[in-house]
Design a protein around this motif. Structure first.
Motif, PDB file in Angstrom:
ATOM      1  N   ALA C 198       0.844  -1.198   0.000  1.00  0.00           N
ATOM      2  CA  ALA C 198       0.000   0.000   0.000  1.00  0.00           C
ATOM      3  C   ALA C 198       0.878   1.247   0.000  1.00  0.00           C
ATOM      4  O   ALA C 198       1.761   1.394   0.842  1.00  0.00           O
ATOM      5  CB  ALA C 198      -0.904  -0.009   1.225  1.00  0.00           C
ATOM      6  N   GLY C 199       0.649   2.136  -0.946  1.00  0.00           N
ATOM      7  CA  GLY C 199       1.415   3.370  -1.039  1.00  0.00           C
ATOM      8  C   GLY C 199       2.585   3.289  -1.995  1.00  0.00           C
ATOM      9  O   GLY C 199       3.089   4.297  -2.463  1.00  0.00           O
ATOM     10  N   SER C 200       3.030   2.053  -2.295  1.00  0.00           N
ATOM     11  CA  SER C 200       4.186   1.904  -3.185  1.00  0.00           C
ATOM     12  C   SER C 200       3.758   1.554  -4.607  1.00  0.00           C
ATOM     13  O   SER C 200       4.610   1.260  -5.448  1.00  0.00           O
ATOM     14  CB  SER C 200       5.129   0.829  -2.642  1.00  0.00           C
ATOM     15  N   GLU C 201       2.451   1.587  -4.890  1.00  0.00           N
ATOM     16  CA  GLU C 201       1.987   1.232  -6.237  1.00  0.00           C
ATOM     17  C   GLU C 201       2.618   2.105  -7.315  1.00  0.00           C
ATOM     18  O   GLU C 201       3.042   1.559  -8.362  1.00  0.00           O
ATOM     19  CB  GLU C 201       0.458   1.319  -6.325  1.00  0.00           C
ATOM     20  N   PRO C 202       2.702   3.434  -7.118  1.00  0.00           N
ATOM     21  CA  PRO C 202       3.276   4.235  -8.207  1.00  0.00           C
ATOM     22  C   PRO C 202       4.682   3.777  -8.591  1.00  0.00           C
ATOM     23  O   PRO C 202       4.986   3.620  -9.765  1.00  0.00           O
ATOM     24  CB  PRO C 202       3.288   5.659  -7.620  1.00  0.00           C
ATOM     25  N   VAL C 203       5.524   3.540  -7.588  1.00  0.00           N
ATOM     26  CA  VAL C 203       6.893   3.119  -7.899  1.00  0.00           C
ATOM     27  C   VAL C 203       6.908   1.712  -8.500  1.00  0.00           C
ATOM     28  O   VAL C 203       7.671   1.430  -9.433  1.00  0.00           O
ATOM     29  CB  VAL C 203       7.783   3.201  -6.640  1.00  0.00           C
ATOM     30  N   ALA C 204       6.042   0.816  -8.016  1.00  0.00           N
ATOM     31  CA  ALA C 204       6.004  -0.545  -8.558  1.00  0.00           C
ATOM     32  C   ALA C 204       5.626  -0.535 -10.034  1.00  0.00           C
ATOM     33  O   ALA C 204       6.254  -1.223 -10.852  1.00  0.00           O
ATOM     34  CB  ALA C 204       5.025  -1.402  -7.756  1.00  0.00           C
ATOM     35  N   VAL C 205       4.611   0.258 -10.390  1.00  0.00           N
ATOM     36  CA  VAL C 205       4.207   0.347 -11.794  1.00  0.00           C
ATOM     37  C   VAL C 205       5.327   0.995 -12.614  1.00  0.00           C
ATOM     38  O   VAL C 205       5.610   0.583 -13.747  1.00  0.00           O
ATOM     39  CB  VAL C 205       2.890   1.133 -11.928  1.00  0.00           C
ATOM     40  N   GLY C 206       5.987   1.970 -12.033  1.00  0.00           N
ATOM     41  CA  GLY C 206       7.107   2.605 -12.718  1.00  0.00           C
ATOM     42  C   GLY C 206       8.235   1.619 -13.005  1.00  0.00           C
ATOM     43  O   GLY C 206       8.801   1.597 -14.101  1.00  0.00           O
ATOM     44  N   LEU C 207       8.550   0.761 -12.021  1.00  0.00           N
ATOM     45  CA  LEU C 207       9.606  -0.231 -12.232  1.00  0.00           C
ATOM     46  C   LEU C 207       9.197  -1.215 -13.333  1.00  0.00           C
ATOM     47  O   LEU C 207      10.042  -1.666 -14.119  1.00  0.00           O
ATOM     48  CB  LEU C 207       9.894  -0.988 -10.933  1.00  0.00           C
ATOM     49  N   LEU C 208       7.907  -1.542 -13.399  1.00  0.00           N
ATOM     50  CA  LEU C 208       7.422  -2.441 -14.443  1.00  0.00           C
ATOM     51  C   LEU C 208       7.648  -1.842 -15.831  1.00  0.00           C
ATOM     52  O   LEU C 208       8.133  -2.520 -16.753  1.00  0.00           O
ATOM     53  CB  LEU C 208       5.940  -2.735 -14.202  1.00  0.00           C
ATOM     54  N   VAL C 209       7.327  -0.556 -15.983  1.00  0.00           N
ATOM     55  CA  VAL C 209       7.515   0.093 -17.280  1.00  0.00           C
ATOM     56  C   VAL C 209       9.004   0.219 -17.613  1.00  0.00           C
ATOM     57  O   VAL C 209       9.422   0.012 -18.759  1.00  0.00           O
ATOM     58  CB  VAL C 209       6.804   1.461 -17.291  1.00  0.00           C
ATOM     59  N   LEU C 210       9.800   0.542 -16.593  1.00  0.00           N
ATOM     60  CA  LEU C 210      11.261   0.551 -16.775  1.00  0.00           C
ATOM     61  C   LEU C 210      11.735  -0.801 -17.288  1.00  0.00           C
ATOM     62  O   LEU C 210      12.528  -0.911 -18.231  1.00  0.00           O
ATOM     63  CB  LEU C 210      11.917   0.881 -15.427  1.00  0.00           C
ATOM     64  N   LEU C 211      11.227  -1.860 -16.693  1.00  0.00           N
ATOM     65  CA  LEU C 211      11.633  -3.223 -17.040  1.00  0.00           C
ATOM     66  C   LEU C 211      11.245  -3.575 -18.473  1.00  0.00           C
ATOM     67  O   LEU C 211      12.028  -4.193 -19.215  1.00  0.00           O
ATOM     68  CB  LEU C 211      10.975  -4.195 -16.053  1.00  0.00           C
ATOM     69  N   ILE C 212      10.043  -3.191 -18.884  1.00  0.00           N
ATOM     70  CA  ILE C 212       9.613  -3.483 -20.259  1.00  0.00           C
ATOM     71  C   ILE C 212      10.524  -2.754 -21.248  1.00  0.00           C
ATOM     72  O   ILE C 212      10.897  -3.302 -22.286  1.00  0.00           O
ATOM     73  CB  ILE C 212       8.127  -3.087 -20.448  1.00  0.00           C
TER      74      ILE C 212
END
Lengths: 298, 298, 298, 298
Positions: C198-212
């Motif tokens: 909870a609260g870390s969703e923005p960074v988690a989604v950002g890391l996913l896009v970085l990874l792609i």
């Protein structure tokens, strides 16, 4: 019967206290050794990989990440048992500011030296072929194919020209790096300010070490840790690099031993004087204080 | 009537137990396959991009990030269902230390092999034109335009000179990498020490894998995962690279199968012996223990 | 009197409902536009900086970070108001799986196009001198000094050789990238699995896009977002690059519009079928289910 | 007696209020100075290391990380005491939107200038030999071995050709960078939207600054902070670079002073108008509102 039991109990609790202390020392020493070992295997490994890889297996920033994340993993490993100092300058500063008993200092220093030495040996083993392939089997401290810098810190070439009377330059660099380390460590753990979130301390400390490598690292491989430095240096002296590891850079080797404790106290002291001392007491403490003041007036 | 209901209920619950077990196996197997697939698509994709991009679409550190963040996403995908081992050495170590039933090991290994093989096929499909454009249609295991390294690990050139009798060097490297992996995984999940904060485990494990790539990766593409390695190797053997994928590096292929389980037990065991075994019992456990001791004395 | 009040109240609440709906649309539309704008200014800015900087102001990984962290900031900006899709393929998939009403889709798409177009204009303004200095005032879509790739995606040279009948290759790449995006987004928000803390969703989604970007980006600048792609493409057609932005790569422009929605449903569907559907009901749900089963038997 | 006590108490509390205010100013000023100092030592250090290291000790991304993580550490240091603005444009915007009293602005600006100046002096001391070794002792503002850019921002060469009447170009770049900074800062702290998780604010703000460096940094070294810019510029004018630090780039020096406050108000205002103003009142606030509306009708 009751008396007997009591006296036996007393004996047991005394025995337990003594064996408890011994256990405590073993427990703390083992954890401090293991976390230093983990941090150093990752840190030295990243340098070895960059140096022997010649640009193909990482660049300078890989080393910053290697030590930064290595410290984070070390904190996870030693964390709640020994505090995971992994650095005699940190232990020394903690003793100075009353967060660690002075009696514990020798144990911490020894454990850190031990873990650090073993890590140097491990990395030499893992990268044995890579190092020998890179330098053609010629283990040197200076020159284009120098490999001693994988294990211990050495001043940048433009610094090594400094003659002995100006060695205080070296000291200043090292002092400032360690001062920044301890100043920020104090802030990261100050519960009345904006500390690292509970559970994220390992990563926060890791980012701090990464940052010091990025900002204050090029002069001398960020010499901010005495125990991290001297043990691998001794290892290389034994393993084939010889006495040059102590002679190089106008006898630079003692700088990473002397400067960090000074810097540590300076940085932590600065934080205490400029920030921590001015924290306002909590509501409850304030009421007690006001009450005492009123009493004093009557 | 009541008896009938009871016996029917019994039948239902028995049927449920059997179908529950079958469901559980399907559930865990699918999740373990999918998370391994996700991790491997991202991991292999990052290698393919760096190799075929020739420096324009990322560097070595992109591969470290690709596998590191790929593992993090895999843990999010498999997380609470299968535990997201994605690595037979992890599953094997978990079985050894009683955290997973031995009966489940074949399922985990098969699921990981399956996901890993599919990921290799996917990446070959996605990068088909890029790979053929890069190597001029000549799929080789060694040489300047080798592309087999996109899919499986191979020893660095200076290691491939090692003759068969010295293959234990290879083993040692691989053992140490996996030992560091499992040692730190144990620490990250040790609730009595300083574990990864609740919810941040995927990223913490990802940073650990990133770190191993940065520090212990150049010798042999960090061969710390048997199932990640053999399935794509078999895929390349079929897809056009031929038997060289097994002959290369003096028959290196078996090293990533044998070394990681040894390393895993070594690393996890080290953490257990040096840290976990010395954890002091919680207050409550301690009182119970003392009480029993007292009873024993009377 | 009381009746009057009630009928007036009714009128008020009806008016409120109508104006509430209108307000809700404005509220969501503005937030979705602003977060798309923020994401795109950071994303396009990072490409502009790398292209015009010619290696001096960042490399390929800076672009991965630019879009990754840009997405993270976008999620902070739009977060709880519109959900910060910033991508028509995400909105379309959310509608398909019942997480967003189909009536809202046009609003989301329009808001994303609007924000994306404005961001392209902003970055052209900010980097106007840099772009013209780099390309000598010659705005081209292909060639060594091409700059259209700052704003929209184009296939890699080896892909542009593919003739029209084989355009399904393009489609496949784009489909797989978006499938991985949505598959992982589903996992990151699945509260019965291991979601982002909870609260870390923005960074988690950002890391996913970085990874792609790190793993699936080199073929075609990771074309996983229709609205992010077409609006800046139209902007460049108007701003001086001309009709080539639609002709280039054998008329590639429609691929990033068609492929991502297909990929999104595929990826999210895979996660649902392989993981989400097999989640065991919570204790309470299970008791209810068993109770109903027992009733059915009697 | 009671009266006496009361009047004494009154005196005490008045004295306390006065000394409390003075203490508060000292407390806030010291913290704001120290956190600005910390941020700037790390930020300027990273530039110095990249410039003098000539590619061996980091690249452009190291500078982005240096300022980004430097800001994060600064927030940890100043955090709950002064709010750790470290930037006069942030303080000015906070005053404009009522989050800081205007009376406090001069204190913040002075503290930031003081910390920033000291940091410039510190980094010049630490990198003295490295800078002189790099430029051959010739401290210049422009040319291939220019070193003034370590301390303050200067426009990119293609921008410096812009003649005075077009200086608004400079202004625009700087305004947009600071607008993005404040827009996102508002979102990161908006508790009714998706703010940074409690405790993770320092890292979130750090990532934002990293992102601005990656996306909007190449034109002019991201000139988004007046106090960070002018103090080191004055330091270099004194320390040997001379009046060129003010003449360079057609007298660019005033742009980083004027543009950021404008951008700050623009960005924060945009967020307020487009997102914050449309937040729906919480359940409780809504009931109160409806009740008042009903009362008005009767």
């Amino acid at each position: 019967m009751k008396d007997l039991v009591q006296s036996v109990e007393l004996g047991v609790s005394q025995r337990k206290r003594v064996s408890g202390l011994k256990n405590e020392l073993v427990r703390v020493g083992l954890a401090e050794s293991l976390c230093t070992y983990v941090m150093m295997v990752f840190g030295l490994g990243s340098v070895a990989q960059v140096v022997t890889g010649q640009g193909e297996f990482g660049q300078y920033i890989s080393i910053n990440l290697g030590f930064g994340l290595g410290v984070a993993m070390g904190v996870h490993v030693g964390g709640k048992v020994s505090g995971a100092h992994m650095n005699a300058a940190v232990s020394f500063t903690m003793c100075t500011f009353g967060r660690l008993g002075w009696k514990m200092l020798p144990l911490y220093v020894f454990a850190q030296l031990f873990g650090s030495f073993l890590a140097a040996a491990t990395i030499y083993g893992v990268y044995y072929e890579a190092i020998h392939d890179y330098c053609g089997g010629n283990l040197t401290v200076t020159g284009p194919k120098a490999t001693a810098g994988i294990f211990a810190t050495y001043p940048a070439p433009y610094l090594s020209l400094i003659t002995a009377p100006h060695q205080h330059h070296h000291l200043t660099h090292s002092v400032i790096g360690t001062a920044m380390l301890l100043l920020c460590l104090m802030a990261l753990s100050d519960q009345k300010n904006k500390p690292a979130a509970a559970g994220s301390e390992p990563v926060a400390v890791g980012l701090l070490v990464l940052l010091i490598g990025i900002s204050l690292g090029s002069n001398s491989g960020y010499a901010i840790n005495p125990t991290r430095d001297i043990a691998p240096r001794v290892f290389t002296a034994i393993a084939g690099w010889g006495g040059d590891v102590f002679r190089s850079g106008n006898g630079w080797w003692w700088v990473p031993l002397v400067a960090p404790p000074i810097g540590g106290i300076l940085g932590a002291g600065l934080y205490k004087v400029l920030v921590e001392m001015h924290h306002q007491p909590e509501q409850k403490e304030r009421l007690v204080e006001e009450f005492e003041e009123r009493l004093a007036l009557e």
